[in-house]
Design a protein around this motif. Structure first.
Motif, PDB file in Angstrom:
ATOM      1  N   LEU A  41       0.830  -1.206   0.000  1.00  9.28           N
ATOM      2  CA  LEU A  41       0.000   0.000   0.000  1.00  9.28           C
ATOM      3  C   LEU A  41       0.866   1.258   0.000  1.00  9.28           C
ATOM      4  CD1 LEU A  41      -2.763  -1.018   2.588  1.00  9.28           C
ATOM      5  CD2 LEU A  41      -3.045  -0.763   0.115  1.00  9.28           C
ATOM      6  N   ALA A  42       1.962   1.225   0.768  1.00  8.88           N
ATOM      7  CA  ALA A  42       2.853   2.380   0.836  1.00  8.88           C
ATOM      8  C   ALA A  42       3.493   2.654  -0.519  1.00  8.88           C
ATOM      9  CB  ALA A  42       3.929   2.142   1.897  1.00  8.88           C
ATOM     10  N   ALA A  43       3.892   1.591  -1.228  1.00  7.76           N
ATOM     11  CA  ALA A  43       4.515   1.776  -2.543  1.00  7.76           C
ATOM     12  C   ALA A  43       3.543   2.424  -3.515  1.00  7.76           C
ATOM     13  CB  ALA A  43       4.996   0.435  -3.083  1.00  7.76           C
ATOM     14  N   VAL A 263       6.522  -3.637  12.759  1.00  9.04           N
ATOM     15  CA  VAL A 263       7.691  -3.909  11.923  1.00  9.04           C
ATOM     16  C   VAL A 263       7.701  -2.972  10.718  1.00  9.04           C
ATOM     17  CG1 VAL A 263       8.830  -5.626  10.478  1.00  9.04           C
ATOM     18  CG2 VAL A 263       7.835  -6.306  12.663  1.00  9.04           C
ATOM     19  N   TYR A 264       6.522  -2.772  10.110  1.00  9.37           N
ATOM     20  CA  TYR A 264       6.434  -1.834   8.975  1.00  9.37           C
ATOM     21  C   TYR A 264       6.803  -0.420   9.412  1.00  9.37           C
ATOM     22  CZ  TYR A 264       4.036   1.780   6.331  1.00  9.37           C
ATOM     23  OH  TYR A 264       3.738   2.951   5.672  1.00  9.37           O
ATOM     24  N   LEU A 286       6.267   7.085   2.008  1.00 13.10           N
ATOM     25  CA  LEU A 286       6.122   5.658   2.324  1.00 13.10           C
ATOM     26  C   LEU A 286       5.287   5.405   3.568  1.00 13.10           C
ATOM     27  CD1 LEU A 286       7.415   3.446   0.530  1.00 13.10           C
ATOM     28  CD2 LEU A 286       8.539   5.634   0.272  1.00 13.10           C
ATOM     29  N   TRP A 287       4.691   6.451   4.118  1.00 12.11           N
ATOM     30  CA  TRP A 287       3.815   6.285   5.280  1.00 12.11           C
ATOM     31  C   TRP A 287       2.377   6.211   4.793  1.00 12.11           C
ATOM     32  CZ3 TRP A 287       3.131   4.512   9.788  1.00 12.11           C
ATOM     33  CH2 TRP A 287       2.120   4.962  10.641  1.00 12.11           C
ATOM     34  N   VAL A 288       1.672   5.139   5.114  1.00 11.92           N
ATOM     35  CA  VAL A 288       0.319   4.926   4.588  1.00 11.92           C
ATOM     36  C   VAL A 288      -0.702   5.859   5.213  1.00 11.92           C
ATOM     37  CG1 VAL A 288       0.728   2.521   3.970  1.00 11.92           C
ATOM     38  CG2 VAL A 288      -0.099   3.074   6.268  1.00 11.92           C
TER      39      VAL A 288
END
Length: 648
Positions: A41-43, A263-264, A286-288
């Protein structure tokens, strides 16, 4: 429901050492799934944010009557790094403020991105700074694709020849001067290509990931079904059984989801350092965000609970059959129809299809492979049983026939990853070649300059060059400037040409293929990331499923040990039980992936290096799955060594 959660928590707490180990396996599986899902999702969010911030660099043309400014965008190069140069001229006092600036640039003003500002300070002036006026300020991050993007914004007069808008359709609409009403911009062709590739990669990773996560809910299924069947036999209602199952699955998955999210959160800053499109990422990209994070933390436990409930029909309807360990009903061959339909649909999809169509079709193939997998495993078991020689082969074959669903869970990850490897292995292109020889040729539109004038001007700048006319009869003359193939000499020549031929950009042979080289390099990186992540999921899935299978069948294994079966035979049987479906289903999935990837390879993105990548990843992946399965041997010795004879 609150009482069900309390009972389930007590059952989990009092499940014993082996029961807690099974719960821990489920937590780890859910954590891995959650972490990778959030990363995917972040990508997608990062690429969308980058495309949104850089859209203004590709102007959206308007009519002259409604225009407030004139804009052009071009790309120059410094040491193989592209510089996006935006030229602007206001047509009145109402010109909007460009992104990243505090005001519309006045004629003669020059703004640079932080990375370009740093480069201007560290590079000799005759290689870069002399191309631009004196620096007026910096371009903010709202206008940049990443922290390393080199962007220059120039303010010009409205009548400057460099911003002359042609009445004829431009050769390159993305760079030609155009009237604009605002800076809304459009998505560039390059960004659209990356968007398509990213969605394909997402489908490749997320589909097996979701299946892996759903399988995590059914780990230690036999142990749970036996316990729930006993509760049904002593009077628990079907509703109570369902409620306790949901509660147990949700509690376990919630712990795993939180662990995966942590972990993410700890590693997403590291993801920002992975270069794509020639640049790294802003960490915030990169933070959702809290909403997506909360949605995943809620959705994963709920989906896990739903997946656990799906397998409860046998417990609710026939608890006595479960308690007596009757063989579950067989699997029908009608599942093959779904796989055949999905493969036919995938073979008809071309590289020109929309991203959503490609994602849906690939997702359908994943689901179809997962649906038909247990049926194929059952067939493999029957064939193996008919030709079995020795107790280990017979035990393995009978296990495949008795419970093909459990055997499929061990190899499902690598089978689905095999499809990914077969598909993307063909999409691993080679690298575009640069110019050959010890000379670099720079092409530059002549404008009003002649070959002799450029030769003299370059010599005065200390750059010996040979200037020729590419096509003397052409309407617009292009001059070819040959200089030594040295980065310093090439940059000095480009800087001198910017002064000798104002408004024209010198492009070398290497510059022409630069964007293509970056794209192909990113495809290679993307292919490797997809394969590595997919095989890591497959290996983790195999190891967790193998250990879970031992916990589910510890009574059967213990009775075989009590009957005199050597531990070596049991381990050999487990190995065969993994190897045969692994080779058959893994090989079949790879073939299906290659079949689905052929239309894209035919579109010109195929290279023999892809086959090498595919072979290496498949060999290492298969070896990893077998090794992960073998790691559970000490667990088999532990659970079979503690069982004692009983009257039943």
């Amino acid at each position: 429901m609150v009482k069900s959660f309390a009972i389930s928590a007590r059952l989990l707490k009092g499940a014993g050492r082996h029961g807690l180990l099974g719960t821990a396996l489920t937590v780890v599986a859910v954590a891995v799934s959650t972490m990778l899902l959030l990363s995917a999702l972040a990508a997608n969010g990062a690429f969308a944010s980058r495309a949104e911030r850089t859209a203004w660099q590709t102007p959206q043309p308007s009519t002259k009557a409604s225009a407030s400014a004139v804009m052009s965008s071009r790309v120059e190069y410094i040491r193989d790094q592209p510089i996006t140069v935006i030229s602007l001229a206001a047509l009145g006092a109402s010109a909007p403020v460009p992104p990243g600036l505090s005001a519309f640039p006045k004629p003669g003003e020059f703004y640079a991105s932080p990375a370009l500002t740093e480069l201007l300070g560290s590079t000799p002036a005759d290689q870069l700074a002399q191309r631009f006026p004196a620096l007026s300020g910096e371009v903010g991050r709202d206008a940049l694709g990443g922290p390393g993007q080199l962007v220059a914004v120039l303010g010009l007069e409205a009548g400057d020849p460099r911003l002359a808008v042609s009445d004829e359709p431009p050769f390159d609409p993305e760079t030609a001067p155009a009237y604009i009403a605002d800076f809304s911009g459009t998505t560039s062709v390059n960004a659209s290509i990356y968007d398509l590739l990213l969605k394909m990669a997402t489908a490749m990773v997320v589909a097996p990931l979701l299946i892996f996560g759903a399988a995590a809910a059914r780990l230690t299924v036999a142990r749970r079904d036996t316990r729930l069947a006993a509760l049904r036999l002593i009077g628990a209602t079907p509703g109570q059984v369902v409620a306790m199952t949901v509660a147990e699955a949700v509690l376990t998955a919630a712990v795993g989801a939180v662990l995966g999210a942590l972990v993410y959160a700890a590693g997403f800053a590291g993801l920002a350092q992975i270069p794509m499109q020639g640049d790294s990422w802003f960490t915030s990209d990169l933070w959702v965000g809290p909403l997506w994070l909360l949605g995943v933390l809620v959705a994963v436990p709920l989906l896990t609970g739903f997946s656990a409930v799906v397998g409860l029909r046998r417990v609710v309807v026939s608890p006595l059959g479960v308690a007596q360990r009757q063989t579950p009903p067989g699997i029908r061959a009608v599942r093959l129809i779904a796989l055949a339909a999905a493969l036919v649909a995938a073979s008809l999809v071309t590289a020109g299809a929309g991203a959503m169509v490609i994602m849906v079709v690939l997702g359908a193939v994943f689901l179809a492979i997962n649906l038909v997998g247990p049926w194929v495993v059952g067939i493999i078991g029957r064939i193996s049983a008919a030709f079995a020689r020795g107790p280990a082969r017979l035990l393995a074959a009978r296990r495949l026939v008795d419970d093909p669903r459990a055997a499929w869970r061990t190899v499902a990850g690598v089978a689905l990853t095999g499809f990914v490897a077969g598909f993307v292995g063909l999409l691993s292109p080679g690298v575009l070649d640069d110019e050959v020889g010890d000379r670099t040729v720079i092409s530059v539109p002549a404008g009003d300059a002649t070959a002799a004038e450029l030769t003299a001007g370059l010599a005065a700048a200390g750059v010996p060059a040979e200037v020729t006319v590419e096509d003397p009869d052409a309407k617009e003359t292009t001059l070819l400037v040959a200089v030594d193939k040295d980065v310093t000499t090439v940059d000095r020549a480009k800087t001198a040409l910017a002064t000798l031929v104002p408004g024209q950009v010198g492009i070398s042979d290497a510059d022409i293929v630069h964007e293509g080289r970056i794209l192909l390099g990113d495809i290679q990186v993307g292919v490797r990331i997809v394969l590595i992540v997919s095989f890591m999921v497959a290996i983790a899935s195999a190891g967790i499923a193998s250990a879970s299978s031992i916990l589910d069948r510890r009574r059967t294994y213990g009775l075989l040990r009590l009957a005199g079966t050597p531990l070596k035979v049991l381990n050999h049987a487990r190995s065969i039980e993994t190897r045969i479906p692994l080779l058959v289903m893994g090989g079949g999935a790879i073939a299906a992936g290659i079949l689905c990837g052929l239309p894209f390879a035919a579109a010109g993105v195929f290279s023999p290096t892809g086959l090498i990548t595919l072979t290496v990843c498949v060999v290492l992946g298969f070896a990893g799955v077998l090794a992960a399965s073998a790691l559970s041997r000490p667990l088999l010795n532990s659970v079979t060594g503690t069982l004692t004879p009983s009257p039943d």
